[in-house]
Scaffold this motif. Structure first.
Motif, PDB file in Angstrom:
ATOM      1  N   ARG A  10      -9.975  23.341  -5.622  1.00 36.07           N
ATOM      2  CA  ARG A  10      -8.896  23.943  -6.204  1.00 36.07           C
ATOM      3  C   ARG A  10      -7.996  24.705  -5.325  1.00 36.07           C
ATOM      4  NH1 ARG A  10      -6.585  24.807 -11.161  1.00 36.07           N
ATOM      5  NH2 ARG A  10      -5.415  26.811 -11.496  1.00 36.07           N
ATOM      6  N   PRO A  11      -6.655  24.441  -5.109  1.00 33.00           N
ATOM      7  CA  PRO A  11      -5.758  25.257  -4.093  1.00 33.00           C
ATOM      8  C   PRO A  11      -5.566  26.667  -4.501  1.00 33.00           C
ATOM      9  CG  PRO A  11      -4.452  23.761  -5.442  1.00 33.00           C
ATOM     10  CD  PRO A  11      -5.770  23.381  -5.684  1.00 33.00           C
ATOM     11  N   LEU A  13      -3.764  30.541  -5.019  1.00 41.57           N
ATOM     12  CA  LEU A  13      -2.614  30.868  -5.875  1.00 41.57           C
ATOM     13  C   LEU A  13      -1.383  30.570  -5.133  1.00 41.57           C
ATOM     14  CD1 LEU A  13      -1.277  32.098  -8.152  1.00 41.57           C
ATOM     15  CD2 LEU A  13      -1.749  34.423  -7.283  1.00 41.57           C
ATOM     16  N   ARG A  14      -1.295  31.006  -3.872  1.00 39.55           N
ATOM     17  CA  ARG A  14      -0.033  30.624  -2.912  1.00 39.55           C
ATOM     18  C   ARG A  14       0.358  29.242  -2.902  1.00 39.55           C
ATOM     19  NH1 ARG A  14       0.984  32.944   3.075  1.00 39.55           N
ATOM     20  NH2 ARG A  14       3.013  32.502   3.375  1.00 39.55           N
ATOM     21  N   GLU A  15      -0.855  28.623  -2.696  1.00 34.01           N
ATOM     22  CA  GLU A  15      -0.513  26.975  -2.536  1.00 34.01           C
ATOM     23  C   GLU A  15      -0.211  26.367  -3.710  1.00 34.01           C
ATOM     24  OE1 GLU A  15       0.014  23.509  -0.703  1.00 34.01           O
ATOM     25  OE2 GLU A  15      -0.380  25.556   0.221  1.00 34.01           O
ATOM     26  N   ARG A  16      -0.675  26.874  -4.930  1.00 41.93           N
ATOM     27  CA  ARG A  16      -0.264  26.548  -6.077  1.00 41.93           C
ATOM     28  C   ARG A  16       1.241  26.856  -6.503  1.00 41.93           C
ATOM     29  NH1 ARG A  16      -5.004  28.586  -8.002  1.00 41.93           N
ATOM     30  NH2 ARG A  16      -4.437  29.960  -9.048  1.00 41.93           N
ATOM     31  N   LYS A  17       1.509  28.004  -6.125  1.00 47.01           N
ATOM     32  CA  LYS A  17       2.958  28.281  -6.347  1.00 47.01           C
ATOM     33  C   LYS A  17       4.080  27.537  -5.380  1.00 47.01           C
ATOM     34  CE  LYS A  17       2.513  33.151  -7.384  1.00 47.01           C
ATOM     35  NZ  LYS A  17       2.702  34.661  -7.041  1.00 47.01           N
ATOM     36  N   LYS A  18       3.525  27.002  -4.090  1.00 49.58           N
ATOM     37  CA  LYS A  18       4.429  26.146  -3.509  1.00 49.58           C
ATOM     38  C   LYS A  18       4.559  24.778  -3.996  1.00 49.58           C
ATOM     39  CE  LYS A  18       3.169  28.226   1.238  1.00 49.58           C
ATOM     40  NZ  LYS A  18       2.949  28.012   2.536  1.00 49.58           N
ATOM     41  N   LEU A  19       3.196  24.384  -4.586  1.00 46.79           N
ATOM     42  CA  LEU A  19       3.198  22.883  -5.197  1.00 46.79           C
ATOM     43  C   LEU A  19       4.119  22.932  -6.358  1.00 46.79           C
ATOM     44  CD1 LEU A  19      -0.362  22.034  -4.851  1.00 46.79           C
ATOM     45  CD2 LEU A  19       1.317  21.092  -3.519  1.00 46.79           C
ATOM     46  N   LYS A  20       4.155  24.065  -7.170  1.00 45.41           N
ATOM     47  CA  LYS A  20       4.992  24.232  -8.424  1.00 45.41           C
ATOM     48  C   LYS A  20       6.551  24.187  -7.950  1.00 45.41           C
ATOM     49  CE  LYS A  20       5.433  27.053 -12.552  1.00 45.41           C
ATOM     50  NZ  LYS A  20       5.136  28.387 -13.319  1.00 45.41           N
ATOM     51  N   THR A  21       6.891  24.890  -6.819  1.00 44.04           N
ATOM     52  CA  THR A  21       8.252  25.149  -6.427  1.00 44.04           C
ATOM     53  C   THR A  21       8.669  23.594  -6.037  1.00 44.04           C
ATOM     54  OG1 THR A  21       7.916  27.254  -5.652  1.00 44.04           O
ATOM     55  CG2 THR A  21       9.536  25.990  -5.050  1.00 44.04           C
ATOM     56  N   ASP A  72       3.563  14.490  -1.460  1.00 41.69           N
ATOM     57  CA  ASP A  72       2.418  15.486  -0.922  1.00 41.69           C
ATOM     58  C   ASP A  72       1.108  14.701  -1.109  1.00 41.69           C
ATOM     59  OD1 ASP A  72       3.889  17.988  -0.618  1.00 41.69           O
ATOM     60  OD2 ASP A  72       4.109  17.824  -2.631  1.00 41.69           O
TER      61      ASP A  72
END
Length: 211
Positions: A10-11, A13-21, A72
């Protein structure tokens, strides 16, 4: 290329925020382009719809075409290719992972998939960028093809083979968009394309009205 789920860590938190953006920017772009057209859609409009700054849009996607064409999924596609059974013919391995990816894309975002294909047909800038991204994906997947065939990644046969397969699948997708883009037609068409590559092109027998 659009992809499919691959087991992975699982990525963070920072990576999840990037993916969400990135996902918000892509969703906003598709919505705007569907409503008002590609040329009329600006980076500023996309930023406002995604609730980010224009500089954020450009930081994630340097060109507007990239928003539509990058998803991605290349690393996931590479992982799936490497996970195919040992000894499987490289063409069959690519057939399996690409068809799975397209099937997943059509199930997950059918409208976006059709719109993307239509823009490739109608918009020269999008089509040109697709050629570039297909080449980039080909270079990435060449590493897995090389591993599976015991060759070097820069081996001429590996590069030509991978580029030929992905180029043929790109052209089949364009053909699909030019002929209506029905949801149930793309995967069989891609499957047929691989069969054409496997069999080669043969001469048709002359018909009664053909010299």
């Amino acid at each position: 290329m659009t992809g499919m789920p691959v087991p992975s860590e699982r990525p963070g938190l920072r990576e999840r925020k990037k993916l969400k953006t990135r996902a918000a920017i892509r969703k906003a772009t598709y919505r705007l382009v569907a409503a008002q057209g590609y040329e009329a859609t600006t980076i500023e409009q996309i930023a406002a719809a995604a609730e980010v700054s224009p500089s954020t849009v450009v930081r994630y996607f340097p060109a507007k075409e990239d928003i539509l064409l990058t998803d991605d999924q290349d690393e996931l596609l590479l992982a799936r290719l490497r996970a195919r059974p040992a000894g499987e013919e490289p063409l069959e391995s690519l057939r399996a992972v690409v068809l799975d990816a397209v099937t997943a894309s059509l199930a997950r975002e059918p409208e976006e998939t059709r719109l993307r294909a239509r823009l490739v047909v109608e918009t020269p800038a999008v089509r040109a960028r697709l050629t570039e991204t297909t080449a980039e994906t080909g270079r990435l997947l060449s590493a897995a093809v090389a591993e599976r065939t015991g060759r070097a990644p820069d081996d001429l046969e590996v590069r030509v083979f991978t580029a030929a397969v992905l180029g043929a699948l790109r052209e089949a997708t364009v053909h699909w968009a030019e002929h209506g883009g029905g949801d149930d037609a793309l995967v069989p068409l891609l499957d047929r394309t691989v069969d054409i590559l496997k069999a080669g092109l043969t001469l048709r027998s002359p018909g009664p009205d053909r010299p």
